[in-house]
Scaffold this active site. Structure first.
Site, PDB file in Angstrom:
ATOM      1  CB  SER A   1      -0.867  -0.012   1.256  1.00 33.48           C
ATOM      2  OG  SER A   1      -1.501   1.233   1.434  1.00 33.48           O
TER       3      SER A   1
ATOM      4  CE  LYS B   1      -1.728  -4.312   3.453  1.00 37.74           C
ATOM      5  NZ  LYS B   1      -2.032  -5.596   2.795  1.00 37.74           N
TER       6      LYS B   1
ATOM      7  CE1 TYR C   1      -3.774  -2.181   5.781  1.00 37.17           C
ATOM      8  CE2 TYR C   1      -3.380   0.182   5.599  1.00 37.17           C
ATOM      9  CZ  TYR C   1      -3.598  -1.040   5.004  1.00 37.17           C
ATOM     10  OH  TYR C   1      -3.638  -1.125   3.641  1.00 37.17           O
TER      11      TYR C   1
HETATM   12  C1  UD1 Z   1      -7.032   5.156   3.591  1.00 33.92           C
HETATM   13  C2  UD1 Z   1      -6.189   4.555   4.679  1.00 33.92           C
HETATM   14  C3  UD1 Z   1      -4.920   4.007   4.092  1.00 33.92           C
HETATM   15  C4  UD1 Z   1      -5.224   3.035   2.957  1.00 33.92           C
HETATM   16  C5  UD1 Z   1      -6.058   3.773   1.918  1.00 33.92           C
HETATM   17  C6  UD1 Z   1      -6.435   2.949   0.713  1.00 33.92           C
HETATM   18  C7  UD1 Z   1      -6.762   5.927   6.631  1.00 33.92           C
HETATM   19  C8  UD1 Z   1      -6.294   6.978   7.587  1.00 33.92           C
HETATM   20  N1  UD1 Z   1      -5.906   5.587   5.666  1.00 33.92           N
HETATM   21  O1  UD1 Z   1      -6.323   6.241   3.081  1.00 33.92           O
HETATM   22  O2  UD1 Z   1      -4.163   3.372   5.092  1.00 33.92           O
HETATM   23  O3  UD1 Z   1      -4.032   2.578   2.393  1.00 33.92           O
HETATM   24  O4  UD1 Z   1      -7.249   4.227   2.554  1.00 33.92           O
HETATM   25  O5  UD1 Z   1      -7.379   1.963   1.045  1.00 33.92           O
HETATM   26  O6  UD1 Z   1      -7.848   5.390   6.748  1.00 33.92           O
HETATM   27  N2  UD1 Z   1     -12.742  11.393   3.491  1.00 33.92           N
HETATM   28  C9  UD1 Z   1     -13.762  12.242   3.843  1.00 33.92           C
HETATM   29  N3  UD1 Z   1     -14.886  11.716   4.400  1.00 33.92           N
HETATM   30  C10 UD1 Z   1     -15.052  10.374   4.608  1.00 33.92           C
HETATM   31  C11 UD1 Z   1     -13.992   9.505   4.224  1.00 33.92           C
HETATM   32  C12 UD1 Z   1     -12.857  10.046   3.676  1.00 33.92           C
HETATM   33  O7  UD1 Z   1     -13.648  13.462   3.668  1.00 33.92           O
HETATM   34  O8  UD1 Z   1     -16.093   9.952   5.118  1.00 33.92           O
HETATM   35  C13 UD1 Z   1     -11.525  11.953   2.892  1.00 33.92           C
HETATM   36  C14 UD1 Z   1     -10.279  11.664   3.700  1.00 33.92           C
HETATM   37  O9  UD1 Z   1     -10.054  12.674   4.636  1.00 33.92           O
HETATM   38  C15 UD1 Z   1      -9.219  11.644   2.595  1.00 33.92           C
HETATM   39  C16 UD1 Z   1      -9.970  11.147   1.356  1.00 33.92           C
HETATM   40  O10 UD1 Z   1     -11.347  11.343   1.633  1.00 33.92           O
HETATM   41  O11 UD1 Z   1      -8.784  12.949   2.343  1.00 33.92           O
HETATM   42  C17 UD1 Z   1      -9.732   9.673   1.086  1.00 33.92           C
HETATM   43  O12 UD1 Z   1      -9.960   8.951   2.282  1.00 33.92           O
HETATM   44  P1  UD1 Z   1      -9.882   7.368   2.343  1.00 33.92           P
HETATM   45  O13 UD1 Z   1     -10.777   6.789   1.307  1.00 33.92           O
HETATM   46  O14 UD1 Z   1     -10.094   6.965   3.757  1.00 33.92           O
HETATM   47  O15 UD1 Z   1      -8.399   7.050   1.846  1.00 33.92           O
HETATM   48  P2  UD1 Z   1      -6.983   7.500   2.467  1.00 33.92           P
HETATM   49  O16 UD1 Z   1      -7.140   8.485   3.534  1.00 33.92           O
HETATM   50  O17 UD1 Z   1      -6.122   7.867   1.321  1.00 33.92           O
END
Ligand code: UD1
Length: 340
Positions: A126, A154, A150
């Site tokens: 990842s 990895k 997590y």
């Molecule tokens: C998450 C995981 C990461 C994993 C990656 C891919 C966390 C902190 N990190 O990363 O370890 O490798 O997924 O599966 O969980 N967001 C919102 N509202 C929400 C959900 C997300 O605004 O309800 C935003 C987050 O702040 C972020 C973006 O959307 O900026 C993407 O979030 P997410 O899908 O959780 O991915 P990652 O944070 O990149």
């Protein structure tokens, strides 16, 4: 010539999409999955899409005896290892469960492979191994250092693979560092089916679209980005699946060792851009509210995908619009996931 490939976690989101591509390419597949975070309904759907059978053994990767039976029963030539837990928050609360199910289980798998003279592995790593990268786009030479249990599982599995490759040059290991997988198979028959409240952005948006959740919370509107929301590299799960086939096909060229390769598009998309693209696919607005930042989020993470193009001959081709359209086709027809 088709090979027989062992796919751990083949009932899960990325695993099931990869099995479809393996079958389409003429390989035979044996899935080992304990269904702790997936459904056997996805395997039935994969069989229906492929029009072919897939062997399935319900077992955990940490079960050495079960693995010995699998390696004895089928002429496995390579392993694609997806099985593992992946919720960051849960890993902070239950670190030992993550170390056992991800790290310890992988050591059991590698020992079983070694016993049975199978030393070609493609591993689900990842971009989380980069932590909060100092420079974007991030390439494979960037410093690694995970920021939660997590992510450390990895990272430690990657280190274990590098040690194994150093000790025995018969091993060929490809460590695929995924960016943010989204979307679904174009048939709409398989897709992501998170248990409980989705942690990830697009699954949450799609549950809002289908009426399971009231509104999206956008975590942070004050990042130093073009619209104040975080930037990520979303990649269509079918492109990602095809990256695994490219990795298998490149083993002879890559040769001995542990090879880390990014699988991303190289394109960054903000949260608000993703909300707009999803609204376009769904055909109506996605209600959202901008709230405070989520602890641990990096402002901007996207891939330098040059190495994958150079050494795997693979490039992602599907757009954000396709990611949203395909994810929606799955969610719309399966509002409650595989329970439908
Ligand atoms: C998450 C995981 C990461 C994993 C990656 C891919 C966390 C902190 N990190 O990363 O370890 O490798 O997924 O599966 O969980 N967001 C919102 N509202 C929400 C959900 C997300 O605004 O309800 C935003 C987050 O702040 C972020 C973006 O959307 O900026 C993407 O979030 P997410 O899908 O959780 O991915 P990652 O944070 O990149």
């Amino acid at each position: 010539m088709g090979k027989t490939i062992l796919v751990t976690g083949g009932a899960g989101y990325i695993g099931s999409h990869t099995v479809v591509e393996l079958l389409a390419a003429g390989h035979d597949v044996v899935i080992v999955d304990d269904l702790v975070n997936s459904s056997s309904a996805s395997i039935d759907a994969v069989r229906a899409i492929a029009g072919r059978d897939v062997a399935f053994v319900e077992a955990g990767v940490g079960d050495a005896a079960a693995l010995d039976e699998v390696f004895a029963a089928w002429p496995i030539e390579a392993v694609i290892h997806f099985a593992g837990l992946k919720a960051v928050g849960e890993s902070v609360e239950q670190p030992l469960r993550y170390y056992r199910r991800n790290l310890a289980a992988t050591s059991v798998l590698l020992e079983a492979m070694d016993r049975h003279q199978v030393r070609d592995l493609v591993f689900s790593s990842s971009c989380t191994v980069y932590g909060d990268p100092a420079v974007v786009p991030v390439d494979e030479t960037a410093p690694i250092g995970a920021v939660n249990p997590y992510g450390r599982t990895k990272l430690f599995i990657e280190e274990m693979c590098r040690d194994v490759a150093f000790a025995d040059p018969r091993w060929r290991l490809v460590l695929l560092r995924y960016f943010n997988p989204v979307g679904a198979h174009a048939s709409g028959r398989i897709g992501e089916d998170p248990r409980g409240i989705p942690n990830n952005l697009l699954p949450f948006i799609m549950q809002v679209a289908v009426g399971r959740r009231h509104e999206l919370q956008v975590f942070g509107g004050d990042y130093p980005t073009r619209d104040g929301t975080c930037i990520r590299d979303y990649i269509h799960v079918v492109d990602l699946a095809q990256g695994h086939l490219a990795a298998l096909d490149s083993m002879d060229m890559l040769g001995a060792g542990a090879h880390a390769v990014n699988l991303g598009t190289g394109q960054g998309t903000t949260v608000l851009e993703m909300v707009a693209a999803a609204a376009e696919a769904v055909g109506r607005p996605i209600p959202f509210a901008v709230v405070g930042r989520r602890p641990g989020d990096a402002a901007e993470v996207y891939a330098d995908a040059t190495l994958a193009a150079d050494v795997l001959g693979w490039t992602a081709t599907r757009s954000v619009a396709e990611m949203c359209a395909d994810h929606w086709a799955w969610q719309r027809t399966h509002p409650n996931g595989f329970a439908d």
